[in-house]
Write a protein that holds these residues in place. Sequence first.
Motif, PDB file in Angstrom:
ATOM      1  N   LYS A  81       0.815  -1.225   0.000  1.00 52.12           N
ATOM      2  CA  LYS A  81       0.000   0.000   0.000  1.00 52.12           C
ATOM      3  C   LYS A  81       0.846   1.271   0.000  1.00 52.12           C
ATOM      4  CE  LYS A  81      -3.571   0.700   2.631  1.00 52.12           C
ATOM      5  NZ  LYS A  81      -4.835   1.012   1.960  1.00 52.12           N
TER       6      LYS A  81
ATOM      7  N   SER B 155      -8.269  -1.129   3.272  1.00 52.33           N
ATOM      8  CA  SER B 155      -8.759  -1.052   1.899  1.00 52.33           C
ATOM      9  C   SER B 155      -7.587  -1.304   0.943  1.00 52.33           C
ATOM     10  CB  SER B 155      -9.385   0.319   1.651  1.00 52.33           C
ATOM     11  OG  SER B 155      -8.494   1.351   2.027  1.00 52.33           O
TER      12      SER B 155
ATOM     13  N   ASN C 117      -6.055  -0.225  -1.642  1.00 55.23           N
ATOM     14  CA  ASN C 117      -5.579   0.849  -2.519  1.00 55.23           C
ATOM     15  C   ASN C 117      -4.213   1.314  -2.045  1.00 55.23           C
ATOM     16  OD1 ASN C 117      -7.716   1.839  -0.396  1.00 55.23           O
ATOM     17  ND2 ASN C 117      -6.155   3.429  -0.543  1.00 55.23           N
TER      18      ASN C 117
ATOM     19  N   SER D  45     -10.481   4.093  -2.444  1.00 60.50           N
ATOM     20  CA  SER D  45     -10.667   2.669  -2.154  1.00 60.50           C
ATOM     21  C   SER D  45     -11.261   1.959  -3.367  1.00 60.50           C
ATOM     22  CB  SER D  45     -11.617   2.479  -0.968  1.00 60.50           C
ATOM     23  OG  SER D  45     -11.076   3.008   0.208  1.00 60.50           O
TER      24      SER D  45
HETATM   25 MG    MG Z   1      -8.362   2.992   3.440  1.00 60.08          MG
END
Ligand code: MG
Length: 322
Positions: free
Chosen positions: A52, A143, A145, A151
């Motif tokens: 991420k 999430s 992303n 997201s």
């Molecule tokens: Mg998030």
Amino acid sequence: MQVISNPTQGEIKFAAKALKNGHLVSFPTETVYGLGADATNEKAVDKIYVAKGRPKNHPVIVHISSLDQLENWAREIPEFAIKLGSAYWPGPMTLILKRNSQAMDFITGGQESVGLRVPNQHVALALTREFEKLGGFGIAAPSANRFGSVSPTTAQAVEEELGKFLGSEDLILDDGQCEVGVESSIIDCTQVNPVVLRPGAITKEMIEQITNLTVSLKANKSEVRAPGLLDSHYAPQAKVILGLAAEPGDGFIALDQIPTPVGSIRLASPASIEEYAKDLYQALRIGDQLRLTQIYVVEPEGNGLAIAIRDRLAKASSGKRG
Ligand code: MG
Ligand code: TXA
């Protein structure tokens, strides 16, 4: 990285094993797609941060299969939290509770609390169950992303965001578009009364109804702990501006009864607040794919889920109005 579409029970078992072996599995929930790892495996959770590009010491939510699993992670659970879990789990709600020793610093960001959620999506639930059958306790999943961006609400969006950051044995489970479309309501249950840290589909009114307690909203304060990082949160590449004044060539998102300004590019026309939440992130992504520089968004009015949408739009736009 392998994408598995409409996973069968056997494929979900395979994914649970991958988690147990320390790999990452992105999976659908009813809110947004998560990027999962074994929540007791520090090395595996570390991979989430790397994929991420997320700063360390941000806490992650642990996904469990039922209310019964709560005590594996939390202690001194207040009565009102049990009532909330009984009423709204599985569902788009994360409870923040005092942690027990299972919830290590690499999950809680060094805080004395832990975030827990039972997702209401059949693949997500089957994955948590299969993982628990293998001796797992919970799946850590933010999430799916890159840090600060929108997201993902589809598996394609996960692949675009994270494909090149995932390892060869990591998986993406594809089960179509997420139903709710905005992240879970986060409720702090470590105080005398519940406090909403992030608004979502489980609204203040719904929490009050079940708990008979006064609930306060602290939306913008605690969602991201490091101030200043808020600016880039939930944001696409295009500049998001709140309001109606789209010029030709700008993107435009509003409820369907609001007409499209001349020359602007309509990215979504939701007919209801629910549809607005469901389609918003995908519409922002389409704006980026079209390489738009600006997207005007007309905020929905009202309470409930509209509050969650306005919260995310405030962050995506950094409050910029035009
Ligand atoms: Mg998030
Ligand atoms: O709907 C959702 O909640 C999705 C799906 C995948 O479950 N997950 C999600 O995770 O949105 P994430 O990491 O993107 O956002 C979780 C937020 C973070 O901003 C984090 O600061 C907050 O939850 N959080 C987690 N544990 C916390 C804790 N112990 N205390 C305060 N905030 C916490």
